[in-house]
Write an enzyme that holds these catalytic residues in place. Structure first.
Site, PDB file in Angstrom:
ATOM      1  N   TYR A  24     -13.531  -9.600   4.051  1.00  0.00           N
ATOM      2  CA  TYR A  24     -12.159 -10.051   4.308  1.00  0.00           C
ATOM      3  C   TYR A  24     -11.945 -10.150   5.814  1.00  0.00           C
ATOM      4  O   TYR A  24     -12.384  -9.280   6.572  1.00  0.00           O
ATOM      5  CB  TYR A  24     -11.152  -9.096   3.653  1.00  0.00           C
ATOM      6  N   GLY A  25     -11.264 -11.225   6.244  1.00  0.00           N
ATOM      7  CA  GLY A  25     -11.103 -11.481   7.678  1.00  0.00           C
ATOM      8  C   GLY A  25     -12.447 -11.893   8.251  1.00  0.00           C
ATOM      9  O   GLY A  25     -13.295 -12.446   7.546  1.00  0.00           O
ATOM     10  N   LYS A  50       0.999  10.083  -0.855  1.00  0.00           N
ATOM     11  CA  LYS A  50       0.148  11.114  -0.256  1.00  0.00           C
ATOM     12  C   LYS A  50       0.881  11.841   0.866  1.00  0.00           C
ATOM     13  O   LYS A  50       0.725  13.050   1.036  1.00  0.00           O
ATOM     14  CB  LYS A  50      -1.149  10.497   0.270  1.00  0.00           C
ATOM     15  N   ARG A  69     -10.432   2.476  11.489  1.00  0.00           N
ATOM     16  CA  ARG A  69     -10.150   3.802  10.930  1.00  0.00           C
ATOM     17  C   ARG A  69     -11.348   4.674  11.232  1.00  0.00           C
ATOM     18  O   ARG A  69     -12.468   4.335  10.896  1.00  0.00           O
ATOM     19  CB  ARG A  69      -9.986   3.618   9.423  1.00  0.00           C
ATOM     20  N   ARG A 107       0.817  -1.220   0.000  1.00  0.00           N
ATOM     21  CA  ARG A 107       0.000   0.000   0.000  1.00  0.00           C
ATOM     22  C   ARG A 107       0.844   1.260   0.000  1.00  0.00           C
ATOM     23  O   ARG A 107       0.309   2.375  -0.112  1.00  0.00           O
ATOM     24  CB  ARG A 107      -0.903   0.038   1.239  1.00  0.00           C
ATOM     25  N   TYR A 128       0.714   4.275  -2.460  1.00  0.00           N
ATOM     26  CA  TYR A 128      -0.338   5.293  -2.267  1.00  0.00           C
ATOM     27  C   TYR A 128      -0.072   6.106  -0.994  1.00  0.00           C
ATOM     28  O   TYR A 128      -0.003   7.328  -1.028  1.00  0.00           O
ATOM     29  CB  TYR A 128      -1.689   4.597  -2.183  1.00  0.00           C
ATOM     30  N   PRO A 141      -5.905  -1.914   7.261  1.00  0.00           N
ATOM     31  CA  PRO A 141      -6.070  -1.322   8.593  1.00  0.00           C
ATOM     32  C   PRO A 141      -7.248  -1.944   9.341  1.00  0.00           C
ATOM     33  O   PRO A 141      -8.283  -2.215   8.746  1.00  0.00           O
ATOM     34  CB  PRO A 141      -6.330   0.159   8.306  1.00  0.00           C
TER      35      PRO A 141
HETATM   36  N1  NAD Z   1     -12.829   8.424  -2.537  1.00  0.00           N
HETATM   37  C1  NAD Z   1     -12.267   8.337  -1.370  1.00  0.00           C
HETATM   38  O1  NAD Z   1     -12.821   7.707  -0.455  1.00  0.00           O
HETATM   39  C2  NAD Z   1     -10.950   9.020  -1.093  1.00  0.00           C
HETATM   40  C3  NAD Z   1     -10.382   8.865   0.177  1.00  0.00           C
HETATM   41  C4  NAD Z   1      -9.194   9.506   0.446  1.00  0.00           C
HETATM   42  C5  NAD Z   1      -8.586  10.306  -0.497  1.00  0.00           C
HETATM   43  N2  NAD Z   1      -9.146  10.437  -1.718  1.00  0.00           N
HETATM   44  C6  NAD Z   1      -8.430  11.271  -2.703  1.00  0.00           C
HETATM   45  O2  NAD Z   1      -9.319  12.037  -3.478  1.00  0.00           O
HETATM   46  C7  NAD Z   1      -8.842  12.118  -4.820  1.00  0.00           C
HETATM   47  C8  NAD Z   1      -9.924  11.642  -5.782  1.00  0.00           C
HETATM   48  O3  NAD Z   1     -10.247  10.287  -5.492  1.00  0.00           O
HETATM   49  P1  NAD Z   1     -11.453   9.535  -6.208  1.00  0.00           P
HETATM   50  O4  NAD Z   1     -12.066   8.629  -5.230  1.00  0.00           O
HETATM   51  O5  NAD Z   1     -12.299  10.531  -6.894  1.00  0.00           O
HETATM   52  O6  NAD Z   1     -10.656   8.631  -7.254  1.00  0.00           O
HETATM   53  P2  NAD Z   1     -10.813   8.517  -8.836  1.00  0.00           P
HETATM   54  O7  NAD Z   1      -9.884   7.457  -9.274  1.00  0.00           O
HETATM   55  O8  NAD Z   1     -12.251   8.401  -9.202  1.00  0.00           O
HETATM   56  O9  NAD Z   1     -10.301   9.939  -9.332  1.00  0.00           O
HETATM   57  C9  NAD Z   1      -8.943  10.253  -9.502  1.00  0.00           C
HETATM   58  C10 NAD Z   1      -8.789  10.931 -10.839  1.00  0.00           C
HETATM   59  O10 NAD Z   1      -7.411  11.275 -11.053  1.00  0.00           O
HETATM   60  C11 NAD Z   1      -7.101  11.007 -12.414  1.00  0.00           C
HETATM   61  N3  NAD Z   1      -5.654  10.846 -12.563  1.00  0.00           N
HETATM   62  C12 NAD Z   1      -4.868   9.868 -12.056  1.00  0.00           C
HETATM   63  N4  NAD Z   1      -3.592  10.052 -12.431  1.00  0.00           N
HETATM   64  C13 NAD Z   1      -3.570  11.189 -13.178  1.00  0.00           C
HETATM   65  C14 NAD Z   1      -2.551  11.896 -13.877  1.00  0.00           C
HETATM   66  N5  NAD Z   1      -1.277  11.496 -13.864  1.00  0.00           N
HETATM   67  N6  NAD Z   1      -2.884  13.010 -14.558  1.00  0.00           N
HETATM   68  C15 NAD Z   1      -4.179  13.439 -14.596  1.00  0.00           C
HETATM   69  N7  NAD Z   1      -5.189  12.806 -13.959  1.00  0.00           N
HETATM   70  C16 NAD Z   1      -4.890  11.686 -13.271  1.00  0.00           C
HETATM   71  C17 NAD Z   1      -7.886   9.750 -12.737  1.00  0.00           C
HETATM   72  O11 NAD Z   1      -8.052   9.519 -14.112  1.00  0.00           O
HETATM   73  C18 NAD Z   1      -9.194  10.015 -12.005  1.00  0.00           C
HETATM   74  O12 NAD Z   1     -10.123  10.689 -12.828  1.00  0.00           O
HETATM   75  C19 NAD Z   1      -7.570  11.283  -4.910  1.00  0.00           C
HETATM   76  O13 NAD Z   1      -6.453  12.140  -4.805  1.00  0.00           O
HETATM   77  C20 NAD Z   1      -7.661  10.399  -3.692  1.00  0.00           C
HETATM   78  O14 NAD Z   1      -6.410  10.051  -3.212  1.00  0.00           O
HETATM   79  C21 NAD Z   1     -10.308   9.804  -2.049  1.00  0.00           C
END
Ligand code: NAD
Length: 315
Positions: free
Chosen positions: A205-206, A150, A276, A143, A146, A273
């Protein structure tokens, strides 16, 4: 004040809802996305909106979309299935991509908003997690592509604040669900919804006693918008503090869908985890934010979307 705003990852699940919210406030929005895990159809409803522009851009390459007033950096694979498959692109978008987005903000004197994650806390030893907790992350585990990307993004964001006086915000998003999530992204809610609607076993899972908190997308976006409008420069947790076991969640999905599926058990993946839950005291006091949608209500609000997505998937 009406702004021109850049949303990286604007065709993703959260990014597309954020575009809607920003347009709703009267701003102009440029969504930059390479469609790695997002879909053009998430912003299809905006195709005739004159204040909206979609650009297919990989943010790990230097890019510029012209003068902007605010940069929301949401580009990154977000689900474990996606970031395991796209491990290197995930590391790159969190590092190089974040730098490029920060550079856009610096160049144009724009504010910068970083979409970070509860994964920064890893497998936490403190419950619930406050923003002051530094986390328990395995830096070399599967993991880590990611989690560490971040954590690096947060470090880069704070460095741009310190060295270049960029006006920054950091949100730590906890598990969010709702319409426009990918059906096959492996996260708990779409997985259970898909399995329940197909009449397949719901995979836990688990033993299912690990807990998660699930935030409905409209609550999450409300918190993000409040933080964006605030002057708070340190990380703020935005998530729903109501904790459910995975087993509870499976049962609620069965109730909402009326499915007769059974629950099946499989071994826990590495570094999953066990617990959370956000401490949202900062969001409450600084932003006056509180989630409003309970899990069962959010599952009901998502049901039509998952039904349609499933029907399309089967064609
Ligand atoms: N959904 C959740 O529960 C959650 C939780 C924690 C953090 N986040 C954060 O929120 C953000 C959005 O998450 P999401 O759930 O909408 O995911 P998602 O995968 O639906 O959206 C992410 C977007 O980023 C784009 N992307 C990835 N790499 C790229 C690049 N190199 N250039 C341009 N675009 C790119 C993807 O095509 C996608 O459209 C992310 O940064 C994620 O880490 C989301």
């Amino acid at each position: 004040m009406k702004m021109r705003v850049l949303v990286t990852g604007g065709a993703g699940f959260l990014g597309s809802h954020l575009c809607d919210a920003l347009l709703g406030e009267g701003h102009s929005v440029v969504a930059a996305d390479n469609l790695l895990t997002g879909r053009a159809r998430n912003v299809h409803h905006l195709r005739n909106e004159s204040r909206f522009e979609f650009r297919q851009v990989d943010v790990t390459e230097p890019f510029d979309v012209g003068k902007v007033d605010y940069v929301f950096n949401f580009a990154s694979p977000a689900s474990p299935v996606d970031y395991m498959v796209h491990g290197i692109p995930t590391l790159k978008v969190g590092s190089v991509g974040t730098f490029n987005a920060l550079e856009v903000a610096r160049r144009h004197g724009a504010k910068f908003f970083m979409a970070s994650t509860s994964e920064c806390y890893g497998d936490p030893l403190e419950h619930p997690q406050k923003e002051s907790y530094w986390g328990n992350v395995n830096p070399i585990g599967p993991r880590s592509v990611y989690d560490e990307a971040k954590r690096f993004s947060e470090a880069a964001t704070m460095a741009y604040r310190r060295y270049f006086k960029v006006d920054v915000r950091i949100v730590r998003i906890f598990n969010t669900y709702g319409p426009r999530m990918q059906l096959n992204d492996g996260r708990v809610v779409p997985n259970f919804m898909k399995q329940a609607l197909r009449g397949e076993g719901l995979t836990v899972y688990g033993d299912g006693s690990q807990t998660r908190s699930f935030c409905y997308v409209s609550d999450e976006i409300d918190g993000i918008m409040r933080l964006a409008h605030s002057s708070e420069q340190e990380p703020v947790n935005i998530g729903n503090p109501n904790e459910f076991t995975i087993l509870d969640c499976a049962k609620q999905v069965l109730a909402v869908t009326g499915s007769k599926s059974r629950i099946t058990f499989e071994p826990l993946p590495q570094d999953d985890p066990k617990q959370r839950r956000p401490d949202i005291t900062r969001a409450r006091t600084l932003l006056g934010w509180e989630p409003k949608i309970y899990l069962q209500a959010g599952l009901k609000l998502s049901l039509d979307y998952f039904r349609e997505a499933l029907a399309e998937d089967q064609h």
